[in-house]
Write an enzyme that holds these catalytic residues in place. Sequence first.
Site, PDB file in Angstrom:
ATOM      1  N   ARG A  29       0.828  -1.210   0.000  1.00  0.00           N
ATOM      2  CA  ARG A  29       0.000   0.000   0.000  1.00  0.00           C
ATOM      3  C   ARG A  29       0.859   1.257   0.000  1.00  0.00           C
ATOM      4  NH1 ARG A  29      -0.622   4.639   2.858  1.00  0.00           N
ATOM      5  NH2 ARG A  29      -0.343   3.484   4.811  1.00  0.00           N
ATOM      6  N   ASP A  30       1.530   1.515   1.108  1.00  0.00           N
ATOM      7  CA  ASP A  30       2.349   2.717   1.225  1.00  0.00           C
ATOM      8  C   ASP A  30       3.515   2.683   0.240  1.00  0.00           C
ATOM      9  OD1 ASP A  30       3.240   5.122   2.235  1.00  0.00           O
ATOM     10  OD2 ASP A  30       4.151   4.279   4.021  1.00  0.00           O
ATOM     11  N   HIS A 225      10.788   6.612   8.440  1.00  0.00           N
ATOM     12  CA  HIS A 225      11.410   6.735   7.121  1.00  0.00           C
ATOM     13  C   HIS A 225      12.910   6.888   7.313  1.00  0.00           C
ATOM     14  CE1 HIS A 225       7.939   7.546   4.193  1.00  0.00           C
ATOM     15  NE2 HIS A 225       7.398   7.117   5.329  1.00  0.00           N
ATOM     16  N   CYS A 256       8.803   9.748   0.212  1.00  0.00           N
ATOM     17  CA  CYS A 256       8.034  10.827   0.811  1.00  0.00           C
ATOM     18  C   CYS A 256       8.103  12.046  -0.096  1.00  0.00           C
ATOM     19  CB  CYS A 256       8.564  11.173   2.200  1.00  0.00           C
ATOM     20  SG  CYS A 256       7.686  12.561   2.941  1.00  0.00           S
ATOM     21  N   ASN A 265      10.414   4.283   3.114  1.00  0.00           N
ATOM     22  CA  ASN A 265      10.179   3.564   4.355  1.00  0.00           C
ATOM     23  C   ASN A 265      11.384   2.726   4.777  1.00  0.00           C
ATOM     24  OD1 ASN A 265       7.186   4.024   4.853  1.00  0.00           O
ATOM     25  ND2 ASN A 265       7.123   3.236   2.763  1.00  0.00           N
TER      26      ASN A 265
END
Length: 316
Positions: A29-30, A225, A256, A265
Amino acid sequence: MAGERLGLPMSVPLDGLPRRVRIHEVGARDGLQNEKTTVPTEVKAEFVHRLADAGLTTIEATSFVHPKWVPQLADAEQLMPLLDDLGEGVRLPVLVPNDRGLERALALGVREIAVFGSATESFAKANLNRTVDESLAMFAPVVARAREAGARVRGYLSMCFGDPWEGAVPVDQVASVARRLYELGCDELSLGDTIGVATPGHVVALLDALTGLGVPVDRLAVHFHDTYGQALSNTLAALRHGVGVVDASAGGLGGCPYAKSATGNLATEDLVWMLDGLGIETGVDIGRLTATSVWMAGQLGRPSPSRTVRALSHQE
């Protein structure tokens, strides 16, 4: 994997750490949500299956946000049925932004959802087009309805350690918003270092503030992160404080958009290597996980940024 054949890393435990850590895998997802090239639904499904086969038991599958805002995850309704065969042993939480997203998720039988808030006004405005108070008010009925439906709820809080517009964020401010989000009825609260600026002392200060406000440490997770190379040191600080849930992304997928040169991440392989060396159980097979990330990197057409993936895959 060469490291495994040599018995590496050697397990040398440290006192005061959890015996077991649950990794909340966010790569599907992320990790994928900001990819510019659309990843086919079948590839996403295979990715989740490979992650589960590597031993990960919590895999955040997708988001039920409006396709206009996150086109990469527009196939949530098509993806979730492809994961039904994973069974009850694998938890598949999904992100929902509002009532409509929750309705879509519940219609597919989703049993775990997450909402995504902000500790700062600037990011709340940029990401949700609301103030912090307005966003919490929006989440309240979503959390309540999810719990009424028997679903487990996770709350994400972003910008906990720094904000690209506001700079340093006072610890007391973050703790106050975090407690309010938790008190909406979240089963778990993930503290996000969205731009990767946290350092270990800062992590400890925030955890101290939260437990001082009555938020149990066993309800907390951390989401770091690695923009400035601090994710593992910050994770170790959180583990020493009693946190037992760590968010990570296979192969270090994700970035990001609010931090220059952000590396994304914390890589799940880097985390597992450290935890294996500390003698902390995760249930994850680092060889299978590394092979999965190498495969996914091939699907995306670029190498994995994870140092552990690179080290192990180059030693085949």
